[in-house]
Design a protein around this motif. Sequence first.
Motif, short mmCIF file in Angstrom:
data_model
loop_
_atom_site.label_atom_id
_atom_site.label_comp_id
_atom_site.label_asym_id
_atom_site.label_seq_id
_atom_site.Cartn_x
_atom_site.Cartn_y
_atom_site.Cartn_z
N PRO A 157 0.83 -1.21 0.00
CA PRO A 157 0.00 0.00 0.00
C PRO A 157 0.86 1.26 0.00
O PRO A 157 2.01 1.25 0.44
CB PRO A 157 -0.78 -0.12 1.32
CG PRO A 157 0.14 -0.88 2.22
CD PRO A 157 0.90 -1.83 1.35
N GLY A 158 0.31 2.33 -0.53
CA GLY A 158 0.97 3.63 -0.51
C GLY A 158 -0.05 4.72 -0.25
O GLY A 158 -1.18 4.45 0.17
N ARG A 159 0.37 5.96 -0.48
CA ARG A 159 -0.56 7.07 -0.29
C ARG A 159 -1.47 7.19 -1.51
O ARG A 159 -0.99 7.15 -2.64
CB ARG A 159 0.20 8.37 -0.10
CG ARG A 159 0.98 8.45 1.21
CD ARG A 159 1.71 9.76 1.36
NE ARG A 159 2.66 9.96 0.26
CZ ARG A 159 3.67 10.83 0.34
NH1 ARG A 159 3.85 11.55 1.44
NH2 ARG A 159 4.49 10.97 -0.68
N ALA A 160 -2.75 7.35 -1.26
CA ALA A 160 -3.71 7.50 -2.34
C ALA A 160 -4.05 8.97 -2.54
O ALA A 160 -3.96 9.78 -1.60
CB ALA A 160 -4.97 6.69 -2.06
N ASN A 161 -4.45 9.30 -3.76
CA ASN A 161 -4.92 10.64 -4.11
C ASN A 161 -3.90 11.72 -3.73
O ASN A 161 -4.25 12.78 -3.20
CB ASN A 161 -6.28 10.94 -3.45
CG ASN A 161 -7.33 9.95 -3.90
OD1 ASN A 161 -7.42 9.61 -5.08
ND2 ASN A 161 -8.12 9.46 -2.94
N ASN B 155 -0.50 14.11 -5.07
CA ASN B 155 0.02 14.64 -6.33
C ASN B 155 1.53 14.42 -6.51
O ASN B 155 2.12 14.95 -7.44
CB ASN B 155 -0.31 16.13 -6.45
CG ASN B 155 0.34 16.94 -5.33
OD1 ASN B 155 1.02 16.39 -4.46
ND2 ASN B 155 0.10 18.25 -5.34
N THR B 156 2.13 13.65 -5.62
CA THR B 156 3.56 13.34 -5.74
C THR B 156 3.73 11.84 -5.57
O THR B 156 3.19 11.24 -4.64
CB THR B 156 4.38 14.07 -4.67
OG1 THR B 156 4.21 15.48 -4.83
CG2 THR B 156 5.86 13.72 -4.81
N LEU B 157 4.53 11.26 -6.49
CA LEU B 157 4.81 9.83 -6.45
C LEU B 157 6.30 9.64 -6.21
O LEU B 157 7.13 10.26 -6.88
CB LEU B 157 4.40 9.19 -7.78
CG LEU B 157 4.53 7.68 -7.94
CD1 LEU B 157 3.46 7.19 -8.91
CD2 LEU B 157 5.90 7.28 -8.48
N SER B 158 6.62 8.81 -5.22
CA SER B 158 8.03 8.58 -4.90
C SER B 158 8.22 7.11 -4.52
O SER B 158 7.65 6.65 -3.53
CB SER B 158 8.46 9.49 -3.73
OG SER B 158 9.78 9.18 -3.35
N VAL C 279 17.22 1.83 -7.68
CA VAL C 279 16.35 2.59 -8.59
C VAL C 279 15.54 3.57 -7.74
O VAL C 279 14.99 3.19 -6.69
CB VAL C 279 15.40 1.66 -9.37
CG1 VAL C 279 14.46 2.48 -10.25
CG2 VAL C 279 16.19 0.68 -10.22
N ARG C 280 15.46 4.83 -8.19
CA ARG C 280 14.68 5.86 -7.47
C ARG C 280 13.91 6.66 -8.50
O ARG C 280 14.46 7.13 -9.49
CB ARG C 280 15.64 6.79 -6.72
CG ARG C 280 14.95 7.81 -5.83
CD ARG C 280 14.76 7.24 -4.45
NE ARG C 280 14.38 8.28 -3.50
CZ ARG C 280 13.14 8.52 -3.11
NH1 ARG C 280 12.15 7.79 -3.60
NH2 ARG C 280 12.88 9.45 -2.23
N LEU C 281 12.57 6.78 -8.27
CA LEU C 281 11.71 7.53 -9.18
C LEU C 281 10.90 8.54 -8.37
O LEU C 281 10.27 8.19 -7.36
CB LEU C 281 10.75 6.61 -9.93
CG LEU C 281 9.68 7.30 -10.79
CD1 LEU C 281 10.32 8.06 -11.94
CD2 LEU C 281 8.66 6.30 -11.31
N ALA D 181 15.37 -3.16 0.24
CA ALA D 181 15.35 -1.72 0.51
C ALA D 181 14.25 -1.03 -0.27
O ALA D 181 14.47 -0.02 -0.95
CB ALA D 181 16.71 -1.10 0.20
N ILE D 182 13.01 -1.55 -0.14
CA ILE D 182 11.88 -1.03 -0.91
C ILE D 182 11.29 0.18 -0.20
O ILE D 182 10.96 0.12 0.99
CB ILE D 182 10.81 -2.13 -1.09
CG1 ILE D 182 11.42 -3.35 -1.81
CG2 ILE D 182 9.62 -1.59 -1.86
CD1 ILE D 182 10.50 -4.55 -1.85
N LEU D 183 11.17 1.30 -0.94
CA LEU D 183 10.54 2.53 -0.45
C LEU D 183 9.29 2.79 -1.26
O LEU D 183 9.32 2.79 -2.49
CB LEU D 183 11.48 3.73 -0.59
CG LEU D 183 12.73 3.76 0.29
CD1 LEU D 183 13.65 4.89 -0.13
CD2 LEU D 183 12.34 3.94 1.75
N VAL D 184 8.16 3.03 -0.56
CA VAL D 184 6.90 3.35 -1.23
C VAL D 184 6.41 4.67 -0.66
O VAL D 184 6.13 4.77 0.54
CB VAL D 184 5.86 2.24 -1.02
CG1 VAL D 184 4.54 2.63 -1.65
CG2 VAL D 184 6.36 0.92 -1.58
#
Length: 1128
Positions: free
Chosen positions: A184-188, A190-193, A257-259, A316-319
């Motif tokens: 799970p991550g943050r919904a709605n 305006n920034t995706l990381s 990998v970082r996006l 090392a997964i970051l969501v």
Amino acid sequence: MKIIKDVIALRFKTSESEGVILHGEGQQGDYITLELRKAKLLLQINLGSNQYGSILGHTSVTTGSLLDDNHWHSVVIERYRRNVNFSLDGHTRHFRTNGEFDHLDLDYELSFGGMPYSGKPVGGGRKNFKGCMESINYNGDNITDLARRKKLDTSSFQRNLSFTCVETHTFPVFFNATSFLQLPGRANHNTLSVGFQFRTWNPDGLLLFSNLDDGTLEISLEDGKIIVRINVTTSARNYRVDLLSGSGLNDGQWHAVRLVAKENFAMLTVNGEEASAGRSTSPLSITTGGTYHLGGYFLQTLFPPSQRSFQGCMQAILVDDHPADLHAVEKGTVGAFENISLDMCAIIDRCMPNHCEHGGRCKQTWDSFSCKCDGTGYSGATCHTSLHEPSCEAYKHLGRSSDTYWIDPDGSGPLGPFKVICNMTEDKVWTTVMNNLPPRIAITGSSREKRTVLQVNYSTSMDQVTAITTSAEHCEQEITYMCRMSRLLNTPDGTPYTWWVGRGSEKHFYWGGSGPGIQKCACGIDKNCTDPKYDCNCDADAKQWRNDSGLLTYKEHLPVSQVAVGDTNRPGSEAKLTVGPLRCHGDNNYWNAASFTTPSSYLHFATFQGETSADISFYFKTSAPYGVFLENLGNTDFIRLELKSPTVVSFSFDVGNGPVELTVHSETPLNDDQWHRVMAERNIKEAVLQVDQIYRTSRLAPAQGHTRLELFSQLYVGAAGGQRGFLGCIRALRMNGITLNLEERAKVTPGVMSGCQGHCTSFGMYCRNGGKCVERYNGYLCDCTTTAFNGPFCTKDIGGFFEAGTLVKYNFMPEAVQGTSKDTKALTQQLMPNDVNLTKEEVTLSFSTTSTPAILMYVSSKMQDYLAVVLRHDGSLQVRYNLGGLRDPFVIDVDQRNLANGQPHNMNMSRHNRSISIQLDHYPPVSYKLPEASDIQFDLVKTLFLGKVYETGPVDPVLIERYNSPGFIGCLSRVQFNGVAPLKSALRKAAETQADSYPASASPVSYQGKLVQSSCGASPLTVPPMSAAPNPWPLDNTHAEPPSNEERVIPDGVNRDSAIIGGIIAVVIFTILCTLVFLIRYMFRHKGTYHTNEAKGSGESATESADTAIIGTDNPETIDESKKEWFI
């Protein structure tokens, strides 16, 4: 601190792929470094190089893989002088350091865990080691214990050092092709990381996928690169952003990998390298969806990802900037997953150890590996099988001619392929290896105390040359010493001034033409030295140039690798040395054969060692319908090659996964008593069976299972316990590059004989143009005696260049050849039986000329019969037969074109009774028939002429008057009349006459004029004009002008004045004769008419045909038309 011996031992564990474990260096440039590089262990050592670069001591060795697995690994380095044992986890690599130095010269210190800054380029800014070490020992000292007890001064370099091993535990996730991890991550928002680390061997895979509120996000690995695709669809517009970064990321290492994506901005970073990051400032509006799938996405969606799954590991997964709680995932309280393995990474390096042989490059995916064999000279799944034949002998038996070839004497063995010169002669196949020593190299200033040593280097390594000499029947190498006041061997009893070094670095004190242990030169063996007191010409110490040369033929001593010269330092003393190429003929391995005469006979050898890679090749011939070629057994493992039926060859084995059988079906029977080649290979990737390089089958090995072939019994060749024993011959049996000596074992084995006869049944087809195959113990040869060709396969053209007046004469009547040998008479009787009365002829010849008219061939008889092949004035070809019964000769106009165009033309003619067939060049044969009134027997064949007729018996006067002068000028080749090759015999006699080795009367062939051998396809040889031979008939072209600037040959013993006087007299007589001939012909020109069947106007020049125009104007033979013949 100069160290001749080192023992370094330690244990380490780390999760980092880079880091220096130990380092030491010295002021002289010596160094030793052990470091992790891409999770492999790299040892670099240099015991010393010189400033000129001629001695390079740097040595680099890599071992291990995936050592960043956070497990303990043990390392031991043992060095004594240049010999090093490098062990990792019990697996040892042995190597010798480069250069010539033995001591490691260090600056009194070794550093562990890092590299102190020294300002030297060897440092290279490498990372320090991050992890744990224990049990560090150096030459018996426990460094770990000394540092703990503060017995070492570590204040100058100790940083962040503790004596406990802190667990820096990561939590990896392993994905297979059916796995996914949902977080799970943050919904709605305006920034995706997002960010993660991954490792894989596959070039492609889906790393992350998320359904945004109004679009999709995909992070994929494609061809080793990271690609990000963001698709957003709103009511206002569509947004699409593609980012790319990195390359070669499927190397099994961890990559980060970082996006980050937000309003009108997106950035992709790989391994923290912002300089190569992918950025986008395109219009973009992001609204996160709140759910992320990693490693796979299998749900149906309107915009599916380009990849569906991933094989590899992540950590090392970051969501959305929050670390993923994989412990909660494991308990089932957060997210979801399927078919993943938590807290482990099941990665395997399938290229370590490297199963690709002979320098093949290993490439792997998650499930398998493959080998790239380009440029290695080998092929197969593991680059095991050589692409090249083992010797020049093998190339000859493939029908190849002389050329430069790659050979590989040990096949799949350690020796690589190399180039040699193969010279296929009539009876031998010579292998030549060149060296770099210039001929007649001058040597001065050498003495016994300070000899000049010349190094002889070859185009191949010494091991490769040794492989040639070991298998050859005979080897030789010419060595020549030209001297002036320079002694060689100091014979008869002195200490040699000069010696040479052969194989094994052994000195030899004999010279070419002599033998081992005999301190002599060739002249000493033959007792013909210029000074009989010495056994070498040079040992006489003469002031004139002398030379000692000869062949070194003891192949166990060859090749020559060094020559040490020791007597050129006196005034006026000098020498020149030549060492020729190494030449060998024969291949004992290729012809090593055994014949199995009973079904129960067999040969036994030591157990075959081919655990992970095995290849077997051999030749067989048999008339039996079945038989076991060879077999080797283990407890359950085995390997067997068998002829199962006349058309089926079987290769079966078991490595512990159950029996496997490969069969090849031949379209033709294999029990035809001809040689057939079998090649079988089995490795951990596949098994292959090939017969005669035509029929091939293969089978892949199972992905999982046993790979080692474990055998213990003896290897049996020829039978398997007496069951279905093989009857026939096997030769050139080679297993993993080693040729088994069948002949030696057969000598002491009942029911088996050494060698095998009958090679012509398989190789006779290579003898062309009527050449006969002759059996030899080791192979065969082509006998070209009765053909018009030479060469190993009777394919080499034999041609001769004819000047005006040159003729070749061949006598068929035995009584015409006085003093001929018994063999020559027998051959003549064999070729011309029944008192040389013929009812059939086979005629072949090739010619090229620009001069007409000419008689190409004339066969006379003791009667009026004859056969003639002529070129008329217009260049057309005509055949004339006169066998009796007809008033005029039977004339065949073969071709009306002008064939005197300088191009080569071939004519084949055969007659049997009345039927005549003639083929010219590439045109179809044309048939003719002798008239019924004509006789069909060519009576009492007497003589064959080429180029010109010089016959005192019955002869056709029309031929002589119209076509015999000035004679054929050009090139003749491939001349054959029935079983006789007259031109070939004449050229051979000419060569033997020049060598003064053959009496002139011992052959049925003779020639007049200067006969020069020519290729008849290249530019003609330039030969001086010759004086005309006497001609018993008058010429019909007496009105012709004499040639200008003609070179005249003055016989020896005639002075210049005599020549001038003789010339004046000759001119006067010539003028009188010309006048008389003209008057006689004018008076009698209407006295009678001689009727022939020739077409009218044949004397006129015909216009050249279109064929002649197409041929062009570039003539391969340029005939000098200014050369004419005059009869005085």
